[in-house]
Motif scaffolding. Structure first.
Motif, short mmCIF file in Angstrom:
data_model
loop_
_atom_site.label_atom_id
_atom_site.label_comp_id
_atom_site.label_asym_id
_atom_site.label_seq_id
_atom_site.Cartn_x
_atom_site.Cartn_y
_atom_site.Cartn_z
N ALA A 1 51.08 95.38 44.21
CA ALA A 1 51.25 96.83 44.37
C ALA A 1 50.21 97.40 45.33
CB ALA A 1 51.16 97.52 43.01
N TYR A 2 49.01 96.85 45.29
CA TYR A 2 47.96 97.32 46.20
C TYR A 2 48.33 97.01 47.65
CZ TYR A 2 43.44 97.95 48.44
OH TYR A 2 42.43 98.35 49.28
N VAL A 3 48.81 95.79 47.91
CA VAL A 3 49.22 95.43 49.27
C VAL A 3 50.32 96.37 49.74
CG1 VAL A 3 50.21 93.63 50.74
CG2 VAL A 3 48.56 93.01 48.96
N LYS A 4 51.29 96.62 48.88
CA LYS A 4 52.39 97.51 49.24
C LYS A 4 51.90 98.92 49.56
CE LYS A 4 56.34 95.23 48.86
NZ LYS A 4 57.31 95.17 49.98
N SER A 5 50.84 99.35 48.88
CA SER A 5 50.32 100.69 49.13
C SER A 5 49.70 100.81 50.52
CB SER A 5 49.28 101.07 48.07
OG SER A 5 48.05 100.37 48.26
N LEU A 6 49.29 99.69 51.08
CA LEU A 6 48.67 99.66 52.40
C LEU A 6 49.65 99.34 53.52
CD1 LEU A 6 45.44 97.62 51.56
CD2 LEU A 6 45.60 100.11 51.83
N ASP A 7 50.73 98.65 53.17
CA ASP A 7 51.63 98.12 54.19
C ASP A 7 53.06 98.15 53.66
OD1 ASP A 7 53.08 96.65 56.02
OD2 ASP A 7 51.78 94.90 56.01
N SER A 8 53.84 99.06 54.17
CA SER A 8 55.24 99.18 53.75
C SER A 8 56.18 98.38 54.64
CB SER A 8 55.66 100.66 53.75
OG SER A 8 55.54 101.20 55.07
N ASN A 9 55.65 97.75 55.68
CA ASN A 9 56.50 97.02 56.62
C ASN A 9 56.82 95.59 56.18
OD1 ASN A 9 56.72 99.07 58.62
ND2 ASN A 9 54.67 98.57 59.36
N HIS A 10 55.86 94.96 55.54
CA HIS A 10 55.98 93.52 55.30
C HIS A 10 56.36 93.18 53.87
CE1 HIS A 10 53.36 93.37 58.98
NE2 HIS A 10 54.27 92.46 59.27
#
Length: 414
Positions: A254-263
């Motif tokens: 969830a943290y990664v998604k909060s920073l990067d919505s492309n990948h």
């Protein structure tokens, strides 16, 4: 371990398998997926498939473990060999991690090793270390640090290859999560890293730095670069107990998604014992599993059946599932037929999203391939039976999936 060799030999001598191997090696050259699909669009998912601009993207890939610390020539040789094989994805994880450069905080692995890059000689390269001055984690953005990752991404993009990038390795071969927990004096290999507030903070700081880093060679932030297919939280992050692993995976994805919505984001876990137990986590876009038949006392046919089982789990979850590590020793009789069977099953099953073989290794700066007499999994661009099987399988996968897609889109004649 005890293996039913007579049964294995019987299966591998089956006439149908021999016909399959011949068919694979008879496939004519085809336009590879990297050439026929857009290299400037991000990989997405649709049900059990990966897609690019709405078209299926079936993964035919290779793993390599030294691309973040090898020389530029060693990096480009691997990428060129991946292209020669017809691969469309290269999977890596970010490493090495050390103690402190001055030695005041111990490095738990031999980072001064004199050997080939494939045999873990990093030649002074490290991405993460402990800084005694600040009493905290330090990130190396220099020429023997993140600039090597910049180069890798730029060169992969030039060749229309996609990268799956793991933020960290669980194992201590080049430091990984084990080195990071050792910074704090812990000897707990399975729990400390995943629950201690300090290591969780360090991990998030590292992820934030990587995702937002601007590559000077491309002008793109990593989170804006379509050369990157997906982020993986960690290679084989074997947290214990399982509830802790799932909680950490949910939090960090969830943290990664909060920073990067492309990948896309996945766990990178082997997922072989608790079969894809993390696939229900909403912030994971696809599932991963790692398969080495003899490690789990499986025959060739049993492993083939497991491939089908995992693809059925993908259909149930309505997410792609990727066999992202697998290998079978060259010393096994008729091992090429085993690879041919598995690759054919993965290609024909519409719920399978692809495969990434462990591992493609190219000539080192010494001019030689590294010795691989232990696992015997290494793949070389040497015209061997395994190389030819993999090369033919990539072409066949492209043809099979494109043909299937065309039939789906063609009007039905009553």
């Amino acid at each position: 371990m005890i293996v039913d060799w007579q049964r294995v030999k019987s299966e591998l001598r089956n006439a149908g398998l021999r016909v399959l191997v011949f068919a694979l090696l008879s496939v004519p050259a085809a336009v590879s997926a990297p050439d026929s699909l857009s290299a400037t669009s991000f990989i997405k998912t649709s049900g059990t498939e990966f897609t690019v601009d709405g078209r299926p993207f079936f993964v035919t890939g290779v793993n390599n473990h030294y691309l973040t610390y090898g020389s530029q020539d060693e990096v480009t040789r691997v990428l060129e060999d991946a292209v020669a094989m017809g691969a469309n994805v290269v999977r890596i994880f970010l490493q090495p991690v050390i103690g402190s450069p001055d030695g005041s905080i111990a490095t738990i692995w031999n980072w001064r090793l004199e050997a080939d890059a494939s045999n873990l000689a990093v030649r002074g390269t490290y991405l993460l270390s402990w800084d005694p001055r600040t009493n905290g984690m330090a990130i190396n953005d220099g020429a023997k640090g993140m600039q090597k990752v910049d180069f890798l991404i730029a060169e992969a993009g030039k060749r229309r290859l996609r990268l799956i990038i793991g933020f960290l390795d669980f194992w201590n071969y080049t430091g990984g999560a084990q080195q990071m927990r050792a910074w704090y004096g812990s000897r707990d290999e399975s729990t400390f890293f995943f629950e201690d507030p300090r290591t969780k903070r360090d991990y998030k700081s590292w992820v934030s730095h990587v995702v937002q880093r601007v590559n000077p060679l491309t002008g793109l932030a990593y989170r804006d670069d379509p050369t990157i297919m997906a982020w993986e939280l960690m290679n084989e992050g074997n947290a214990q107990p399982e509830a802790l692993r799932l909680a950490w995976t949910a939090e960090m994805s969830a943290y990664v998604k909060s920073l990067d919505s492309n990948h896309l984001v996945s766990s990178g876990n082997a997922n072989i014992l608790k079969k894809l137990s993390d696939l229900t986590i909403p912030s994971l876009d696809f599932g991963t599993w790692h398969g080495y038949p003899l490690y789990y006392d499986l025959t060739v046919q049993q492993f083939n059946d497991m491939i089908t089982e995992f693809c059925q789990l993908a259909a149930r979850a309505k997410k792609p599932v990727l066999l992202e590590e697998f290998g079978y020793a060259r010393s096994n009789r008729n091992f090429a037929e085993a690879y041919a069977m598995w690759l054919d099953t993965l290609t024909r099953n519409r719920n399978c999203a692809g495969w990434i073989v462990w591992r493609l290794v190219s000539r080192q700066d010494s001019g030689h391939y590294p010795v691989d007499e232990y696992d015997q999994f290494d793949v070389h661009n040497d015209g061997s039976a395994l190389w030819n099987i993999l090369k033919a399988a990539t072409a066949r996968a492209t043809q099979t999936r494109e043909t299937s897609r065309a039939l789906e889109l063609s009007p039905q004649v009553p």
